[in-house]
Design a protein around this motif. Structure first.
Motif, short mmCIF file in Angstrom:
data_model
loop_
_atom_site.label_atom_id
_atom_site.label_comp_id
_atom_site.label_asym_id
_atom_site.label_seq_id
_atom_site.Cartn_x
_atom_site.Cartn_y
_atom_site.Cartn_z
N ILE A 50 -0.75 0.12 -7.42
CA ILE A 50 -1.07 0.33 -6.01
C ILE A 50 -1.13 1.82 -5.68
CG2 ILE A 50 -0.32 -0.08 -3.64
CD1 ILE A 50 1.02 -2.66 -4.62
N LEU A 51 -0.23 2.60 -6.28
CA LEU A 51 -0.26 4.05 -6.05
C LEU A 51 -1.56 4.66 -6.55
CD1 LEU A 51 3.39 5.20 -6.87
CD2 LEU A 51 2.28 5.12 -4.63
N GLN A 52 -2.05 4.19 -7.67
CA GLN A 52 -3.33 4.71 -8.17
C GLN A 52 -4.46 4.38 -7.20
OE1 GLN A 52 -4.20 4.16 -12.40
NE2 GLN A 52 -2.02 3.82 -12.79
N GLU A 53 -4.42 3.19 -6.60
CA GLU A 53 -5.44 2.84 -5.60
C GLU A 53 -5.33 3.76 -4.39
OE1 GLU A 53 -4.83 -1.25 -4.70
OE2 GLU A 53 -5.47 -1.96 -6.68
N ILE A 54 -4.11 4.06 -3.95
CA ILE A 54 -3.92 4.96 -2.81
C ILE A 54 -4.46 6.35 -3.14
CG2 ILE A 54 -2.21 6.12 -1.35
CD1 ILE A 54 -0.43 3.64 -1.67
N ALA A 55 -4.15 6.84 -4.35
CA ALA A 55 -4.62 8.17 -4.75
C ALA A 55 -6.14 8.23 -4.82
CB ALA A 55 -4.02 8.54 -6.10
N GLN A 56 -6.76 7.14 -5.25
CA GLN A 56 -8.21 7.12 -5.38
C GLN A 56 -8.92 7.23 -4.04
OE1 GLN A 56 -8.97 3.53 -7.58
NE2 GLN A 56 -8.27 4.39 -9.52
N ARG A 57 -8.27 6.75 -2.98
CA ARG A 57 -8.94 6.79 -1.67
C ARG A 57 -8.36 7.85 -0.74
NH1 ARG A 57 -6.37 1.43 -1.51
NH2 ARG A 57 -4.43 1.53 -0.31
N SER A 58 -7.49 8.72 -1.26
CA SER A 58 -6.84 9.73 -0.43
C SER A 58 -7.17 11.13 -0.93
CB SER A 58 -5.32 9.54 -0.42
OG SER A 58 -4.97 8.26 0.04
N ASP A 59 -7.43 12.03 0.01
CA ASP A 59 -7.71 13.42 -0.34
C ASP A 59 -6.46 14.26 -0.24
OD1 ASP A 59 -10.45 12.99 -0.76
OD2 ASP A 59 -10.88 13.22 1.38
N ALA A 60 -6.43 15.33 -1.01
CA ALA A 60 -5.37 16.33 -0.83
C ALA A 60 -5.48 16.88 0.59
CB ALA A 60 -5.53 17.45 -1.85
N CYS A 61 -4.36 17.32 1.13
CA CYS A 61 -4.37 17.84 2.49
C CYS A 61 -3.40 19.01 2.59
CB CYS A 61 -3.99 16.74 3.50
SG CYS A 61 -2.30 16.11 3.33
N CYS A 62 -3.34 19.59 3.76
CA CYS A 62 -2.41 20.69 4.02
C CYS A 62 -1.36 20.23 5.02
CB CYS A 62 -3.14 21.90 4.56
SG CYS A 62 -4.22 22.71 3.35
N GLY A 63 -0.19 20.81 4.91
CA GLY A 63 0.87 20.55 5.87
C GLY A 63 1.39 21.86 6.43
N GLN A 64 1.87 21.83 7.65
CA GLN A 64 2.37 23.04 8.31
C GLN A 64 3.88 22.96 8.45
OE1 GLN A 64 0.22 25.41 9.09
NE2 GLN A 64 1.44 26.85 10.26
N ILE A 65 4.60 23.83 7.69
CA ILE A 65 6.04 23.94 7.85
C ILE A 65 6.31 24.82 9.07
CG2 ILE A 65 8.20 24.77 6.84
CD1 ILE A 65 7.06 24.14 4.10
N VAL A 66 7.06 24.28 10.04
CA VAL A 66 7.22 25.00 11.31
C VAL A 66 8.66 25.44 11.56
CG1 VAL A 66 5.23 23.94 12.43
CG2 VAL A 66 7.46 22.79 12.53
N SER A 67 9.63 24.87 10.85
CA SER A 67 11.02 25.25 11.11
C SER A 67 11.93 24.75 9.99
CB SER A 67 11.49 24.64 12.44
OG SER A 67 12.85 24.94 12.70
N THR A 68 12.98 25.53 9.72
CA THR A 68 14.06 25.07 8.85
C THR A 68 15.33 24.99 9.69
OG1 THR A 68 13.07 26.03 6.86
CG2 THR A 68 15.45 25.62 6.81
N HIS A 69 16.02 23.84 9.65
CA HIS A 69 17.14 23.60 10.55
C HIS A 69 17.98 22.44 10.03
CE1 HIS A 69 13.48 21.45 12.06
NE2 HIS A 69 14.29 20.44 11.84
N PRO A 70 19.18 22.24 10.60
CA PRO A 70 19.94 21.04 10.25
C PRO A 70 19.08 19.80 10.52
CG PRO A 70 21.34 22.56 11.45
CD PRO A 70 19.95 23.12 11.52
N PHE A 71 19.11 18.87 9.59
CA PHE A 71 18.20 17.72 9.66
C PHE A 71 18.99 16.45 9.34
CE2 PHE A 71 15.05 14.76 8.08
CZ PHE A 71 13.95 14.99 8.89
N PRO A 72 18.76 15.36 10.10
CA PRO A 72 17.70 15.14 11.10
C PRO A 72 18.11 15.46 12.53
CG PRO A 72 18.78 13.08 10.61
CD PRO A 72 19.44 14.10 9.73
N ARG A 73 19.32 16.01 12.71
CA ARG A 73 19.78 16.32 14.07
C ARG A 73 20.48 17.69 14.06
NH1 ARG A 73 22.57 12.44 11.62
NH2 ARG A 73 21.16 10.88 12.48
#
Length: 203
Positions: free
Chosen positions: A82-105
């Motif tokens: 199933i992961l191979q099927e997902i990879a076949q239909r998905s493009d690489a993308c970019c993500g924006q890191i906006v903050s480093t902080h205590p997580f998730p609260r």
């Protein structure tokens, strides 16, 4: 595509019926993102963090898409298909890191670099949730907040100021991880790594 042999998928090397492995699906950071996370970790270390901090190694850094938990080894081939099927239909993308902080609260036991959600990431996360349902697992109900964990502390983090950022990271893979419990903390071993944006073809 990078893949380990089936005999290695169980901690004992066994694939007997009833054996389980602890799995999750994520995205491994590329070299540029690792350098950014290194610099961020060094900056955070200057805040006077708790003595029991456990920094996340390069090999363990990842962005979680779905936590499968204990999974029958007989399901691994289905998961990988199933992961191979997902990879076949998905493009690489970019993500924006906006903050480093205590997580998730504000008071939490880990510091993480959080990304803004975007349509491509949300699509990957939804498809991984659908994968869980396909193998008979219940997806997590909590809101998806993409992040890279940098450090953990049993005593927790308090009064740590957020570190703003504007870093664009390349998200170009889909990786199935085996979580191995160890005395110094869990170790994450990639079982399968699929490139995005190339039809899931071997790299």
């Amino acid at each position: 595509m990078q893949k380990i042999s089936g005999a290695q998928k169980s901690p004992s090397g066994s694939t007997s019926p009833g054996s389980t492995v602890r799995l999750f699906i994520g995205i491994a950071p590329d070299a540029a993102t690792q350098r950014f996370l290194d610099a961020t970790a060094q900056h955070c270390d200057s805040f006077g963090l708790p003595r029991d901090c456990r920094w996340i190694s390069h090999a363990n850094r990842h962005l979680t898409l779905a936590f499968l938990g204990d999974t029958d080894v007989e399901k691994i081939d289905e998961v990988e298909g199933i992961l191979q099927e997902i990879a076949q239909r998905s493009d690489a993308c970019c993500g924006q890191i906006v903050s480093t902080h205590p997580f998730p609260r504000e008071r939490a036991k880990m510091l993480a670099s959080e990304l803004l959600p975007n349509p491509e990431l949300m699509s990957l996360q939804r498809q991984c949730s659908a994968l869980m349902e396909a193998i008979g697992k219940q997806p997590e109900r909590k809101t998806f907040r993409p992040h890279f964990t940098l450090v953990r502390s049993r005593s927790g983090f308090a009064r740590i100021p957020p570190v703003p950022a504007a870093f664009t990271c390349n998200l170009d893979n889909l990786t199935l991880y085996h979580s191995l419990l160890a005395p110094g903390g869990s170790q994450y071993r990639p079982l399968l790594s699929l490139p995005l944006g190339t039809g899931g073809a071997p790299g």
